[in-house]
Design an enzyme around this catalytic site. Structure first.
Site, PDB file in Angstrom:
ATOM      1  N   LYS A 207       0.734  -1.245  -0.010  1.00 48.35           N
ATOM      2  CA  LYS A 207       0.150   0.044   0.076  1.00 48.35           C
ATOM      3  C   LYS A 207       1.141   1.355   0.010  1.00 48.35           C
ATOM      4  CE  LYS A 207      -3.484   2.290   2.857  1.00 48.35           C
ATOM      5  NZ  LYS A 207      -4.295   2.269   3.606  1.00 48.35           N
ATOM      6  N   LYS A 261      -2.369  -1.530  -3.910  1.00 46.04           N
ATOM      7  CA  LYS A 261      -3.136  -0.631  -3.826  1.00 46.04           C
ATOM      8  C   LYS A 261      -2.284   0.850  -3.747  1.00 46.04           C
ATOM      9  CE  LYS A 261      -5.947   2.283  -0.472  1.00 46.04           C
ATOM     10  NZ  LYS A 261      -6.313   2.426   0.839  1.00 46.04           N
TER      11      LYS A 261
END
Ligand code: PBG
Length: 342
Positions: A207, A261
């Site tokens: 992330k 992400k």
């Protein structure tokens, strides 16, 4: 011999002419390598404590802060449309230093998980985002030291409690998104100890500290204190090999699904992760990626449906089989409309 295939010399004489297979829609469908399945889309949904009507989120056109009741309706409709899964984010009425709403059995997400479990049982996969930033007064993904930085190990204890509260409320998959070192292992242990060994973990493994989460912060009323950011615990966008270290660690700690992400901005990372593991890979097309499509389309600068489909397909083609996307409902509706098949 060469006469059989035409001349082999020169461009016009190539044996392979891919254009032959692009000639009609049916031929194109026949040879398509990638398909998006509604059962592999996850709709991110927001549920807010203390409101009596759903509230539209300005920067995420089409997305709402739901009441418990409107969330139930939305999920029932998504299930009817064939969407496989939802992931819940909560907006509490009161925030505090440690984010207690995240692990309170009466916290808004826990109540919503109970509602959805009562409505659907295991007919739809109900996931819970596992973090505290929506619940902390300072907007960070963990508790703070006196110096104001995130205290990794103290935060792990809170994540463990939140995981157990979410599992007890019916979450089938918990999804730690705070990028604390060791979070997957601690959550796995806590779930097993509490009798939830069947609850799976989808780790937000890679992330990035992205600029693309802006609309999400509006959606969950999060402002990081003192103009702060998450660069101290989320990944630096200059690095991709680092993502493989994160994924490898999460797998060793027991992650069942690993996530990258944002998605569109990190297709190279999705592909690299796909190549090092055989567990399912998820990717999150985040709020800013969605908002850019909506904004440009509303100006008439791009064709919404084409770009939305192109981008979802790109994420799939890069190697993610599960896609978290605010486009889930749109995708299901248009695919039913265009194929005539529910
Ligand atoms: C953390 C979390 C965030 C998102 C998902 N989980 C925000 C953050 O890390 O700052 C962003 C999702 C999006 O932008 O759509 N709870």
């Amino acid at each position: 011999m060469s006469d059989l295939y035409g001349s082999r010399a020169g461009i016009s004489g190539l044996v392979h002419r891919p254009r032959r297979l692009r000639r009609t829609p049916a031929i194109r469908d026949l040879v398509a390598e990638t398909e998006i399945r509604r059962s592999q889309l996850v709709a991110p949904l927001f549920v807010r404590e203390g409101i009596s009507e759903p509230i539209p989120i300005q920067s995420l056109p089409g997305v709402m802060q739901h009441t418990r009741a409107s969330l139930r309706t939305e999920v029932a409709e998504l299930a009817d449309l064939g969407i496989g899964s939802v992931i819940l984010f909560g907006i509490p009425e009161h925030k505090d230093e440690v984010g207690s709403g995240a692990f309170d059995p009466r916290g808004i997400v826990q109540l919503a998980l109970q509602d959805l479990t009562a409505d659907h049982g295991d007919q739809i996969v109900v996931m819970a985002d596992l973090c505290v930033d929506e619940y902390t007064s300072h907007g960070h993904c963990g508790v703070l030291t006196d110096a104001g930085t995130v205290d990794n190990d103290a935060t792990l204890e809170i994540y463990a409690r939140a995981a157990v509260a979410q599992a007890a409320a019916g979450a089938q998959i918990v999804a730690p998104s705070g990028m604390m070192d060791g979070q997957v292992g601690v959550i796995r242990e806590a779930l097993d100890a509490a009798g939830f060994s069947e609850v799976a973990i989808m780790a937000y493994s890679a992330k990035y500290a992205s600029g693309l989460y802006g609309p999400f912060r509006e959606a969950v009323d999060v402002e990081i204190a003192n103009g702060g950011d998450r660069r101290g615990y989320q990944q630096d966008w200059r690095n991709s090999r680092e993502a493989l270290i994160e994924v490898t660690a999460d797998l060793a700690e027991g992650a069942d699904i690993v996530m990258v992400k944002p998605a569109i901005t990190y297709l190279d990372v999705i592909r690299a992760v796909r190549e090092i593991t055989d567990v399912p890979v998820a990717a999150y097309q985040v709020s800013g990626e969605y908002a850019m499509i909506k904004a440009a389309a509303s100006q008439g600068w791009i064709d919404h449906d084409m770009v939305a489909l192109e981008q979802l397909t790109a994420i799939r083609r890069a190697g993610a089989q599960i896609i978290l996307t605010y486009l889930a409902r749109w995708f299901a509706e248009q695919s039913i409309a265009s194929t005539g098949r529910a």
